[in-house]
Enzyme design. Structure first.
Site, PDB file in Angstrom:
ATOM      1  N   GLU A 328      49.583  38.067  42.371  1.00  6.07           N
ATOM      2  CA  GLU A 328      48.965  37.017  40.609  1.00  6.07           C
ATOM      3  C   GLU A 328      49.932  36.480  40.894  1.00  6.07           C
ATOM      4  O   GLU A 328      50.389  36.035  39.245  1.00  6.07           O
ATOM      5  CB  GLU A 328      48.840  38.497  39.414  1.00  6.07           C
ATOM      6  CG  GLU A 328      48.250  39.555  39.511  1.00  6.07           C
ATOM      7  CD  GLU A 328      48.097  40.157  37.938  1.00  6.07           C
ATOM      8  OE1 GLU A 328      49.006  40.482  37.599  1.00  6.07           O
ATOM      9  OE2 GLU A 328      47.743  41.831  39.015  1.00  6.07           O
ATOM     10  N   GLU A 424      42.663  45.244  41.896  1.00  7.94           N
ATOM     11  CA  GLU A 424      42.518  45.810  40.536  1.00  7.94           C
ATOM     12  C   GLU A 424      42.109  45.592  39.719  1.00  7.94           C
ATOM     13  O   GLU A 424      41.326  44.632  39.248  1.00  7.94           O
ATOM     14  CB  GLU A 424      44.459  45.570  40.585  1.00  7.94           C
ATOM     15  CG  GLU A 424      46.056  45.749  41.084  1.00  7.94           C
ATOM     16  CD  GLU A 424      46.697  44.721  39.872  1.00  7.94           C
ATOM     17  OE1 GLU A 424      47.461  45.071  38.767  1.00  7.94           O
ATOM     18  OE2 GLU A 424      48.582  44.906  40.745  1.00  7.94           O
TER      19      GLU A 424
END
Length: 588
Positions: A328, A424
């Site tokens: 991320e 995720e």
């Protein structure tokens, strides 16, 4: 944890004239394809928004403005004669600077869309979405708000190709276990989705209690091995737990929430243990990038070497790892992304070279976490450093979607050369929609804690449905993978072959007794020759599952009530003790 970035041919039998007329009409309806429909915003249903005409250049009779309060939206409806994939274009103005707003289809939040500043109306391509046959809704809902919507345009298109993935791993001379895992992922990609879960016994026991199943992939984190946490007394047994999971035939994935090497602020709200967040450290990665003799560079190497100690334990235990460092980054909420793409790519390549070349860690499959933003390619370390591209998607609690738009955008951005995975997630994707829309995520891996335990992000019913769906592979199904894929391929053929609509199978030739058309709104299935039915899935010609039933009982017949189902053609996939059969029938 992440934060959302975006976002057989079947033999035709003799039919009566009425049946032939019915299927001809079905065929004509399915052959009609919507091309280039424009949905004018002013014709939509508005909540908290207003019709306006002051800004020139709009199409139709006006545009919609007033996206300034949470819940403000406009909903447009489109009727389609066939299900399929459509490009979505939005024509808008953003006179107050760049904005982000939600896009919903059929009441499912697809995520946020970025709208660049524009004083005049302009059109942007949002991406591809899957729409059902019949009535569909598309809504624009205020997130940041303060923009103006002119219209939405739909254009029929096709899915991006996913069959160009690399055949070899990026590490030289990978371990046989790493190669075997990658080959398994390649074999199952686009055929099934592998189930995954981060966390420990609490999360896995919850899934087992609700569904009777165990996820195939288990997510671990090297966070507590970060030297700046060890200095504060942190300890971990994640390495040993992951080895034990591998010994149970499970697949291991590791993230590393890397606590910054130094310069931890360590104040209330920015404590030392939050040191992986940008706002809890002043560590500057560019000092290391620009000066290999700096303290920052030396500490980065120190930290990578500390993690290598743990990864070597896994290598020596023959454990292949789906390795997800620096995840991320584009969001910049973690320090490794705070200084922009060039610094982050430099750090990724430094870590790759240090772990692969210096430490000879050839058991790693490198997973880069991306977004579908216009800048995604700028952050990408390159094909020589990445095996798989992942997305971390956290939609609102109870939002069960395939995330097709995100998946297809990532396939397009990376040219179909890398497998795409849902590395995720908060709410788990809807398994049936994954199959029907062909949102071919390699695996999903729900984050730990409340996301799987609170009953809100993922309800008990949803957990049970997902983990027992034939498209979702769990730990106990590894030995059945070839048969599962074969059955799903048959179902795909049935959905994609027009002859499924045009042919009515003769019940006399099947090994299942049933009536066609069905009588008194009931389908009654009776096995012949001592067969036993173990599972029945009944879906309509658009692919929507109408009934799903599994049974261990040796019943003489199974009864399905169609009283509240629409008239039309249905297909049943029936698993019996002698094999899988497909039948077709009509509800008059």
């Amino acid at each position: 944890m992440g934060i959302p970035f975006f976002f057989r041919k079947m033999d035709s039998k003799d039919m009566t004239r009425s049946k032939r007329l019915y299927v001809v009409l079905c065929s004509l309806a399915i052959s009609f394809v919507c091309q280039g429909q424009i949905l004018e915003a002013e014709k939509g249903v508005r909540v908290g928004t207003q019709l306006a005409t002051q800004r020139t250049g709009y199409s139709g009779t006006g545009y919609v403005t007033g996206f300034d309060t949470d819940g403000d939206k406009v909903t447009l409806t489109v009727d389609l004669n066939t299900a399929g994939v459509y490009n979505v274009y939005i024509r808008y103005a953003a006179p107050f600077g760049e904005k982000y707003n939600f896009v919903y289809t059929n009441n499912v939040n697809l995520g946020t869309v970025h709208f660049a500043p524009s004083d005049t109306f302009r059109e942007i391509l949002v991406g591809k979405i899957f729409l059902d046959k019949g009535s569909n809704t598309i809504a624009i809902v205020k997130e940041w708000g303060y923009f103006e919507l002119d219209n939405i345009r739909l254009e029929k298109t096709v899915r991006s190709e996913i069959d160009h993935i690399a055949t070899n791993l990026v590490v030289p001379n990978p371990t046989s276990e790493a190669s075997a895992l990658y080959n398994f992922l390649s074999k199952t990609y686009g055929k099934v989705v592998l189930s995954g879960q981060y966390g420990g016994d609490v999360e896995f026991n919850r899934i087992k209690a609700v569904s009777g199943r165990t996820p195939l992939i288990r997510g671990f984190d090297l966070i507590e091995y970060s030297p700046s946490r060890v200095a504060h007394g942190a300890t971990s047994t994640e390495t040993e737990k992951s080895i034990a999971w591998h010994e149970q035939k499970g697949i291991v994935t590791f993230a590393w929430h890397w606590n910054a090497p130094k310069d931890l602020i360590d104040q209330p709200g920015k404590e030392w243990w939050r040191g992986f967040y940008t706002d809890a450290t002043t560590f500057d990665i560019t000092k290391a990038m620009n000066n290999p003799a700096s303290e920052e560079y030396a500490l980065i190497i120190r930290d990578i070497d500390a993690i290598a100690v743990q990864l070597k334990k896994l290598r020596d235990a023959n454990v292949p790892v789906l390795w997800r460092p620096l995840h991320e980054a584009e969001g910049a909420w973690f320090w490794w992304g705070a200084k922009g793409p060039e610094a982050c790519k430099w750090l990724w390549m430094l870590m790759f070279d240090r772990l692969v070349e210096h430490h000879q860690l050839n058991n790693l499959i490198w997973v880069w976490t991306s977004s579908a933003s216009p800048a995604a390619a700028d952050w990408y370390p390159g094909d020589n450093y990445v095996d798989i591209v992942g997305a971390d998607i956290y939609l609102p609690a109870g939002t069960y979607t395939s995330n097709f738009l995100m998946f297809d955008n990532l396939v397009s951005i990376f040219g179909g050369k890398k497998m795409i995975t849902l590395s995720e997630n908060g709410p788990m994707p809807d398994a049936e929609r994954l199959f029907l829309e062909q949102a071919a995520w390699s695996w999903f891996c729900t984050w730990s804690g409340n996301f799987i335990t609170d009953g809100l992000s993922n309800s008990s019913a949803h957990i049970n449905t997902v983990f027992n769906h034939e498209y979702v592979i769990t730990l106990d199904e590894l030995n059945d993978i070839d048969g599962i894929i074969a059955d799903l391929d048959e179902r795909r053929d049935a959905l994609n072959d027009d002859e499924v609509v045009l042919g009515i199978e003769d019940p006399a030739t099947t090994k299942i007794n049933y009536q066609n058309p069905i009588q008194n709104n009931r389908l009654i299935l009776s096995p012949k020759n001592g067969q036993r039915i173990s599972k029945v899935v009944i879906f309509n010609v658009q692919g929507k599952v109408e009934f799903y039933r599994e049974t261990n009982e040796n019943k003489n017949s199974l009864d399905f009530d169609f009283a509240h189902k629409p008239s039309g053609m249905y297909i049943a996939k029936i698993n019996t003790s002698t094999g899988t059969r497909f039948i077709r029938f009509i509800k008059p």
